[in-house]
Structure formats: structure tokens, C-alpha cells
Design a protein around this motif. Structure first.
Motif, short mmCIF file in Angstrom:
data_model
loop_
_atom_site.label_atom_id
_atom_site.label_comp_id
_atom_site.label_asym_id
_atom_site.label_seq_id
_atom_site.Cartn_x
_atom_site.Cartn_y
_atom_site.Cartn_z
N ALA A 97 0.83 -1.20 0.00
CA ALA A 97 0.00 0.00 0.00
C ALA A 97 0.87 1.25 0.00
N GLY A 98 0.35 2.30 -0.61
CA GLY A 98 1.04 3.58 -0.63
C GLY A 98 0.02 4.71 -0.64
N ASN A 99 0.52 5.93 -0.48
CA ASN A 99 -0.36 7.09 -0.58
C ASN A 99 -0.96 7.16 -1.98
N ASP A 100 -2.24 7.50 -2.09
CA ASP A 100 -2.93 7.40 -3.39
C ASP A 100 -2.29 8.24 -4.50
N ALA A 101 -1.82 9.45 -4.16
CA ALA A 101 -1.21 10.29 -5.20
C ALA A 101 0.11 9.69 -5.68
N ASN A 102 0.89 9.15 -4.75
CA ASN A 102 2.16 8.51 -5.14
C ASN A 102 1.91 7.26 -5.96
N VAL A 103 0.90 6.49 -5.56
CA VAL A 103 0.57 5.25 -6.27
C VAL A 103 0.08 5.57 -7.68
N GLY A 149 -2.52 17.84 -6.42
CA GLY A 149 -1.85 16.70 -5.79
C GLY A 149 -0.55 16.41 -6.50
N GLY A 150 0.25 15.55 -5.92
CA GLY A 150 1.50 15.22 -6.57
C GLY A 150 2.07 13.91 -6.11
N GLY A 151 2.92 13.34 -6.94
CA GLY A 151 3.62 12.11 -6.60
C GLY A 151 5.00 12.14 -7.21
N VAL A 152 5.98 11.59 -6.49
CA VAL A 152 7.36 11.60 -6.94
C VAL A 152 7.85 10.17 -7.09
N LYS A 159 10.96 4.09 -8.15
CA LYS A 159 10.32 3.84 -6.85
C LYS A 159 9.68 5.11 -6.27
N ILE A 160 8.60 4.90 -5.51
CA ILE A 160 7.92 6.02 -4.86
C ILE A 160 8.84 6.66 -3.82
N LEU A 161 8.92 7.98 -3.84
CA LEU A 161 9.61 8.72 -2.78
C LEU A 161 8.53 9.19 -1.81
N ALA A 162 8.48 8.58 -0.62
CA ALA A 162 7.41 8.89 0.33
C ALA A 162 7.80 9.99 1.31
N ALA A 173 6.12 13.65 1.11
CA ALA A 173 6.81 14.05 -0.12
C ALA A 173 5.79 14.10 -1.25
N GLY A 174 5.96 15.04 -2.17
CA GLY A 174 5.02 15.16 -3.29
C GLY A 174 3.79 16.00 -2.97
N GLU A 175 3.75 16.64 -1.81
CA GLU A 175 2.61 17.53 -1.49
C GLU A 175 2.81 18.87 -2.20
N ILE A 176 2.81 18.78 -3.51
CA ILE A 176 3.13 19.92 -4.36
C ILE A 176 2.12 21.06 -4.20
N GLY A 177 0.87 20.70 -3.94
CA GLY A 177 -0.18 21.71 -3.82
C GLY A 177 0.06 22.71 -2.70
#
Ligand code: ZN
Length: 313
Positions: free
Chosen positions: A109-115, A142-145, A150-153, A159-163
Motif C-alpha cells: 500500500a502507498g499514498n494514493d497520489a504517489n501510487v 496533488g503530486g507524486g514523486v 520507486k515512490i519517494l514517500a 513528499a510530493g505535497e506539491i499543492g
């Protein structure tokens, strides 16, 4: 490698489910309601039951299933521990272990935006790339890296909270996160409507079709810009300026190969990409100027694709 895998994307009102071949083919999608009562205690049971029902319906043996990969709407650690999903009523527990016990299958499982970003890398707009940043322009941003595939959490899954990159020193209204001046206050579907309303009030002399647009939506603003309405063009420029500058900042830290842009507002297409690209090049560090821009391709299925990709790692 076994033949099948399940992708799951948990939203606040519905859970999107997908049955895949591990080669990447999506065979079937369906939805079940998200039961948030009792602090979300039934959510994993419902997912386990839906998986069980699908295996029975299709005559698929559990032994032929690689596992279940899942996006959850909140912060989550690399070991599958969720740290409060407010939308679902969840506290702190290990969602991979819990669903694994209910199903007897491997769960990731991962954060939905990262996934979702991982899904776009695997089978969507980021296919062929290993270092990408996805930006989803919906009601918020939203954002994902993804780095090295691989996902950068990040330390707290943030991480990836670009908004919530700070873009303005202040704003009369707070962002949903409580801060003021966040990117999503201006550069989301709601944000462009908000800055347009503000602009119209401040410039009563300006003649524009937007004054009579009812309701005033981000689509109406982009359509008017495409037709050459000067006010609408200026609003799109403003959004392109903020996104281009934010992405040039992101590139200084991560130097991705590609930005994948999704969400409802990305349907505006080339006019939006052009406005972003122009400003990105203006602000980008010289070695990052060649970064590519692509539109997302999987829509709201990106999360179930990314879930399956996680389980295959
Ligand atoms: Zn914010």
C-alpha cells in the motif's frame, strides 16, 4: 510471476477495484462503496470480500494471484503503517498486515497520489521513464514523486505535497491545509476560478465573456482563452506562471526526466502545457531545461495500475 493481481484505490465515497494480468493488462474494473462508519472498520473487510467474490466468479485460484496493491488517501509509511486517514476514519495501524490477514495474499500500500504516479510511470503518460513527478490538477493540486522507478514517500509520507508549496506571502483566505498562499489556492480548478473572480471584481471596466459565464468554471475560462478572450488568456498565463515556477523549483531538487500532468484541469490540453512550459524554461536551472512534459493517460484508473505495479516489485 503469477498470472493475476488486484489494484485497489480507496476514495472517501467509493473504492475502485481492478483485476489485472501481471503483464499489465487491465481485465475488469468495478466499484464498491466506502463504508466510513465505525471508524472505517469495515473497509478492509469489504475489499477482502470483493476480492474473494471476484476469484469465485472468474474461477481463479488464490495460488495464481501475485497480490493486492492499494492506494490510500492519507500519509503512509514504507512498511504499510497508515498515520490517520481522516476521510476514512482510520487511526494508526498497518494496513498491509491487516488486509494480508483477511485475504491470505501479499498486500502493498502507498499514498494514493504517489501510487497514481507509479501507475502513470508503468502504463501511462510516464511510460519509459524512471524519474518522474506527477502533478494532478483537480479541485486541489496533488503530486507524486517517482525516483529510480520507486515512490519517494519522505519521512512522514508527505513528499510530493506539491499543492502546498508556498507561492505567495499571504492571501486573504486560508488554504484547506490552514496555511495561506499555497500553490493549489491559485493553480487548481477551484484556484483559477477564485483568481478570476477576484480579478473581475478588481477590474470592473474590463470587457470579457467571463463576466456572464454562469457558472464560472475552469473549463469556461480555458475555453474563453482558446477563443482569444484577453482576460481569460491573462488568467491562464497566471496559472502557467505559478505552475512553471513551482516546477522549476521542484526540478532544482529532484531533476526529473518528465513531469506528468493529470487531473480534470489537464483536459485543457496544449494551451495549459504551453503556458507552463514557457514559464518553466524561464525559471529552470540550465541543466534541467530539457525536462519533458506529458499529459497523464490513465485518468482515475492510475491508482489501480500503480497498486498492481507496487505488488510486482
Ligand atoms: Zn495548503
Amino acid at each position: 510471476m503469477k498470472t493475476y493481481a488486484f489494484g485497489v484505490d480507496i476514495g472517501g465515497t467509493t473504492i475502485k477495484m481492478g483485476l489485472f494480468r501481471t503483464s499489465g493488462d487491465l481485465l475488469e474494473t468495478w466499484e464498491i462503496p466506502t463504508r466510513t462508519e465505525a471508524e472505517g472498520a469495515h473497509i478492509l473487510e469489504d475489499i477482502a470480500q470483493a476480492v474473494e467474490d471476484k476469484l469465485t466468479e472468474k474461477g481463479i485460484s488464490r495460488l495464481d494471484v501475485e497480490g493486492i496493491g492499494m492506494g490510500v488517501p492519507g500519509p503512509i509509511g514504507p512498511d504499510g503503517t497508515v498515520f490517520r486517514c481522516v476521510n476514512l476514519g482510520w487511526g494508526v495501524f498497518n494496513v498491509e498486515q491487516s488486509l494480508g490477514q483477511l485475504t491470505g495474499l501479499k498486500v502493498r500500500a502507498g499514498n494514493d497520489a504517489n501510487v497514481a504516479a507509479l501507475g502513470e510511470m508503468w502504463q501511462g503518460g510516464g511510460k519509459g521513464y524512471r524519474d518522474l513527478v506527477m502533478i494532478t490538477l483537480g479541485t486541489g493540486v496533488g503530486g507524486g514523486v517517482i525516483l529510480g522507478g520507486k515512490i519517494l514517500a519522505g519521512a512522514n509520507g508527505a513528499a510530493g505535497e506539491i499543492g502546498h508549496i508556498p507561492m505567495r506571502d499571504d492571501d486573504p483566505e486560508p488554504c484547506g491545509c490552514g496555511k495561506r498562499g499555497c500553490l493549489e489556492q491559485y493553480a487548481s480548478a477551484n484556484g483559477i476560478v477564485r483568481i478570476t473572480r477576484r480579478h473581475l471584481a478588481a477590474h470592473p471596466e474590463e470587457e470579457t465573456v467571463l463576466r456572464t459565464a454562469e457558472p464560472l468554471t475552469s473549463k469556461a475560462i480555458f475555453d474563453a482563452a482558446k477563443a482569444g478572450d484577453a482576460t481569460a488568456v491573462a488568467m491562464v498565463e497566471e496559472v502557467g506562471y505559478l505552475l512553471g515556477k513551482a516546477m522549476a523549483t521542484i526540478a532544482c531538487v529532484l531533476n526529473p526526466e518528465v513531469f506528468v500532468i493529470g487531473g480534470g484541469m489537464s483536459k485543457a490540453g496544449e494551451i495549459l502545457l504551453d503556458a507552463i512550459r514557457k514559464n518553466y524554461v524561464r525559471f529552470a536551472f540550465h541543466a534541467s531545461r530539457e525536462t519533458q512534459f506529458r499529459l497523464a493517460e490513465l485518468g482515475n484508473s492510475a491508482g489501480i495500475y500503480g497498486g498492481v505495479r507496487m505488488v510486482l516489485e
